[in-house]
Design an enzyme around this catalytic site. Structure first.
Site, PDB file in Angstrom:
ATOM      1  N   GLU A   1      -1.541  -0.608  36.782  1.00 29.68           N
ATOM      2  CA  GLU A   1      -2.597   0.263  36.253  1.00 29.68           C
ATOM      3  C   GLU A   1      -3.690   0.483  37.303  1.00 29.68           C
ATOM      4  O   GLU A   1      -4.372   1.501  37.303  1.00 29.68           O
ATOM      5  CB  GLU A   1      -3.175  -0.356  34.979  1.00 29.68           C
ATOM      6  CG  GLU A   1      -4.152   0.514  34.223  1.00 29.68           C
ATOM      7  CD  GLU A   1      -3.550   1.767  33.580  1.00 29.68           C
ATOM      8  OE1 GLU A   1      -2.318   1.852  33.445  1.00 29.68           O
ATOM      9  OE2 GLU A   1      -4.327   2.666  33.226  1.00 29.68           O
TER      10      GLU A   1
ATOM     11  N   TYR B   1      -2.362  -2.765  26.053  1.00 33.55           N
ATOM     12  CA  TYR B   1      -1.871  -2.954  24.687  1.00 33.55           C
ATOM     13  C   TYR B   1      -1.180  -4.310  24.518  1.00 33.55           C
ATOM     14  O   TYR B   1      -1.126  -4.844  23.411  1.00 33.55           O
ATOM     15  CB  TYR B   1      -0.859  -1.855  24.337  1.00 33.55           C
ATOM     16  CG  TYR B   1      -1.454  -0.543  23.868  1.00 33.55           C
ATOM     17  CD1 TYR B   1      -2.830  -0.337  23.784  1.00 33.55           C
ATOM     18  CD2 TYR B   1      -0.613   0.513  23.483  1.00 33.55           C
ATOM     19  CE1 TYR B   1      -3.349   0.881  23.351  1.00 33.55           C
ATOM     20  CE2 TYR B   1      -1.120   1.719  23.036  1.00 33.55           C
ATOM     21  CZ  TYR B   1      -2.490   1.901  22.973  1.00 33.55           C
ATOM     22  OH  TYR B   1      -2.991   3.100  22.535  1.00 33.55           O
ATOM     23  N   GLY B   2      -0.613  -4.827  25.608  1.00 35.15           N
ATOM     24  CA  GLY B   2       0.221  -6.030  25.523  1.00 35.15           C
ATOM     25  C   GLY B   2      -0.373  -7.185  24.734  1.00 35.15           C
ATOM     26  O   GLY B   2       0.305  -7.787  23.904  1.00 35.15           O
TER      27      GLY B   2
ATOM     28  N   CYS C   1       6.005   3.813  25.931  1.00 32.31           N
ATOM     29  CA  CYS C   1       5.384   2.491  25.964  1.00 32.31           C
ATOM     30  C   CYS C   1       6.256   1.566  25.127  1.00 32.31           C
ATOM     31  O   CYS C   1       6.509   1.847  23.946  1.00 32.31           O
ATOM     32  CB  CYS C   1       3.981   2.589  25.371  1.00 32.31           C
ATOM     33  SG  CYS C   1       3.172   0.994  25.144  1.00 32.31           S
ATOM     34  N   ASN C   2       6.715   0.500  25.739  1.00 29.80           N
ATOM     35  CA  ASN C   2       7.584  -0.440  25.014  1.00 29.80           C
ATOM     36  C   ASN C   2       6.810  -1.169  23.922  1.00 29.80           C
ATOM     37  O   ASN C   2       7.328  -1.410  22.835  1.00 29.80           O
ATOM     38  CB  ASN C   2       8.177  -1.460  25.988  1.00 29.80           C
ATOM     39  CG  ASN C   2       9.119  -0.816  26.982  1.00 29.80           C
ATOM     40  OD1 ASN C   2      10.319  -0.785  26.767  1.00 29.80           O
ATOM     41  ND2 ASN C   2       8.590  -0.276  28.070  1.00 29.80           N
ATOM     42  N   THR C   3       5.566  -1.536  24.225  1.00 27.02           N
ATOM     43  CA  THR C   3       4.759  -2.276  23.260  1.00 27.02           C
ATOM     44  C   THR C   3       4.528  -1.431  22.002  1.00 27.02           C
ATOM     45  O   THR C   3       4.674  -1.918  20.882  1.00 27.02           O
ATOM     46  CB  THR C   3       3.405  -2.660  23.892  1.00 27.02           C
ATOM     47  OG1 THR C   3       3.646  -3.210  25.200  1.00 27.02           O
ATOM     48  CG2 THR C   3       2.673  -3.679  23.056  1.00 27.02           C
TER      49      THR C   3
ATOM     50  N   CYS D   1       8.567  -2.706  30.484  1.00 27.88           N
ATOM     51  CA  CYS D   1       7.219  -2.149  30.377  1.00 27.88           C
ATOM     52  C   CYS D   1       7.220  -0.925  31.273  1.00 27.88           C
ATOM     53  O   CYS D   1       7.674  -1.009  32.428  1.00 27.88           O
ATOM     54  CB  CYS D   1       6.169  -3.156  30.836  1.00 27.88           C
ATOM     55  SG  CYS D   1       4.528  -2.415  30.998  1.00 27.88           S
ATOM     56  N   THR D   2       6.715   0.188  30.767  1.00 32.48           N
ATOM     57  CA  THR D   2       6.837   1.433  31.539  1.00 32.48           C
ATOM     58  C   THR D   2       5.972   1.426  32.803  1.00 32.48           C
ATOM     59  O   THR D   2       6.122   2.288  33.659  1.00 32.48           O
ATOM     60  CB  THR D   2       6.499   2.651  30.662  1.00 32.48           C
ATOM     61  OG1 THR D   2       5.203   2.459  30.074  1.00 32.48           O
ATOM     62  CG2 THR D   2       7.533   2.821  29.562  1.00 32.48           C
ATOM     63  N   HIS D   3       5.090   0.446  32.925  1.00 30.93           N
ATOM     64  CA  HIS D   3       4.334   0.315  34.176  1.00 30.93           C
ATOM     65  C   HIS D   3       5.215  -0.202  35.323  1.00 30.93           C
ATOM     66  O   HIS D   3       4.920   0.036  36.494  1.00 30.93           O
ATOM     67  CB  HIS D   3       3.164  -0.653  33.990  1.00 30.93           C
ATOM     68  CG  HIS D   3       1.971  -0.046  33.306  1.00 30.93           C
ATOM     69  ND1 HIS D   3       1.946   0.246  31.970  1.00 30.93           N
ATOM     70  CD2 HIS D   3       0.753   0.330  33.797  1.00 30.93           C
ATOM     71  CE1 HIS D   3       0.762   0.769  31.647  1.00 30.93           C
ATOM     72  NE2 HIS D   3       0.020   0.822  32.747  1.00 30.93           N
TER      73      HIS D   3
ATOM     74  N   ASP E   1       1.267   6.601  26.239  1.00 29.36           N
ATOM     75  CA  ASP E   1       1.246   5.210  26.726  1.00 29.36           C
ATOM     76  C   ASP E   1      -0.205   4.710  26.682  1.00 29.36           C
ATOM     77  O   ASP E   1      -1.140   5.491  26.513  1.00 29.36           O
ATOM     78  CB  ASP E   1       1.800   5.127  28.157  1.00 29.36           C
ATOM     79  CG  ASP E   1       1.876   3.692  28.672  1.00 29.36           C
ATOM     80  OD1 ASP E   1       2.187   2.781  27.874  1.00 29.36           O
ATOM     81  OD2 ASP E   1       1.598   3.453  29.865  1.00 29.36           O
ATOM     82  N   SER E   2      -0.357   3.416  26.894  1.00 31.03           N
ATOM     83  CA  SER E   2      -1.712   2.863  26.984  1.00 31.03           C
ATOM     84  C   SER E   2      -2.409   3.333  28.262  1.00 31.03           C
ATOM     85  O   SER E   2      -3.635   3.436  28.293  1.00 31.03           O
ATOM     86  CB  SER E   2      -1.643   1.336  26.988  1.00 31.03           C
ATOM     87  OG  SER E   2      -0.868   0.896  28.087  1.00 31.03           O
TER      88      SER E   2
END
Ligand code: DGL
Length: 270
Positions: free
Chosen positions: A153, A42-43, A73-75, A185-187, A10-11
């Site tokens: 984050e 990343y978005g 990470c979806n992005t 979004c995985t966040h 992921d980012s």
């Protein structure tokens, strides 16, 4: 049976929600978490750039001898969809979007499905495409919520300020009378409690990480690669500051992260 590790990418801290779901159902697996906090978020980045970062991480996971990588990470899943579908990566890899879209279509009664995600994921329209592939005629409404990515984050996942930001971000989706919301979004699963409180009991929340974990287990099972004897090691790597990663993730990973290593990757130009 294979003791080789599973990689997660992921980012930043978001992919921990996916790794947590996998650890819950495959506790004996050795898990490697590697994130790109140097280039977070990343978005807002061009998809070509996110793809370049992902390829750098894939080399790293290949060196780690991973049997499977979860693009948590979806992005990045949106950015690398063709590479993921074409199997053109140095390690077998899967994204989180298809499992999430499948779970949402199975859950929604009305077919009115919301997606909260990054700008990049929304612009790619990957969720609307997959949701409609699994359920023709579904109505998909998207909302880009970059502020929530930043908050998660920072480890700020509860409290009145975040609640107000969640309410602001999700207002257009609620106005569209969705009955299912994809945490795209995985966040966002880090702040699931606040999101659930804002949307209320009539909107079902879909965490693509949970759906992905089930698909990881099924895939390893089918390939005879489940680790049945291991003790379940967990290691953490970041392109950013390891001390900062440890500090924030101690609030986001059960029991806290005791150690993290910094990695320098070769992000080749395409
Ligand atoms: N957690 C990531 C996702 O699922 C990326 C968030 C970001 O870096 O903007 O899209």
């Amino acid at each position: 049976m294979s003791e080789r590790p599973i990689g997660f990418f992921d980012s930043g801290e978001g992919g921990l929600t996916v790794m947590r779901a996998v650890a819950g159902i495959l506790p004996r697996e050795n898990l490697i978490y590697a994130c790109d906090t140097l280039h977070f978020p990343y978005g807002p980045r061009p998809m070509s750039e996110v793809r370049r970062f992902l390829l750098g991480f894939m080399e790293f996971f290949a060196e780690q001898n991973c049997k499977l990588v979860v693009v948590a990470c979806n992005t990045a899943t949106a950015a690398a969809l063709e590479l993921l579908e074409g199997g053109a990566l140095p390690v077998p890899a899967m994204g989180v979007v298809q499992p999430g879209a499948r779970a949402a279509t199975a859950t929604s009664r009305s077919g009115r499905i919301g997606v909260a995600a990054t700008q990049g994921t929304c612009a790619s329209a990957i969720y609307p495409a997959f949701v409609r592939r699994y359920r023709a005629g579904a109505a998909v409404v998207q909302a880009a919520c970059p502020i929530l990515v930043i908050r998660a984050e920072e480890g700020i996942i509860a409290g009145p300020e975040v609640r107000a930001e969640v309410a602001r971000c999700l207002a257009p989706l609620l106005a569209a009378e969705i009955d299912t919301l994809i945490l795209g979004c995985t966040h966002f699963p880090h702040m699931r409690a606040v999101i659930a409180d804002v949307v209320g009991p009539d909107v079902q929340l879909i965490d693509p990480g949970v759906a992905t974990a089930a698909e990881v287990a099924a895939r390893l099972q089918a390939e005879g690669l489940v680790n049945t004897t291991g003790t379940g090691s967990r290691s953490f790597f970041t392109t950013g500051d390891p001390a900062r990663f440890i500090q924030v993730s101690s609030r986001l990973w059960p029991g806290g992260v005791p150690a993290a290593q910094q990695i320098r990757l070769d992000f080749k130009r395409e």
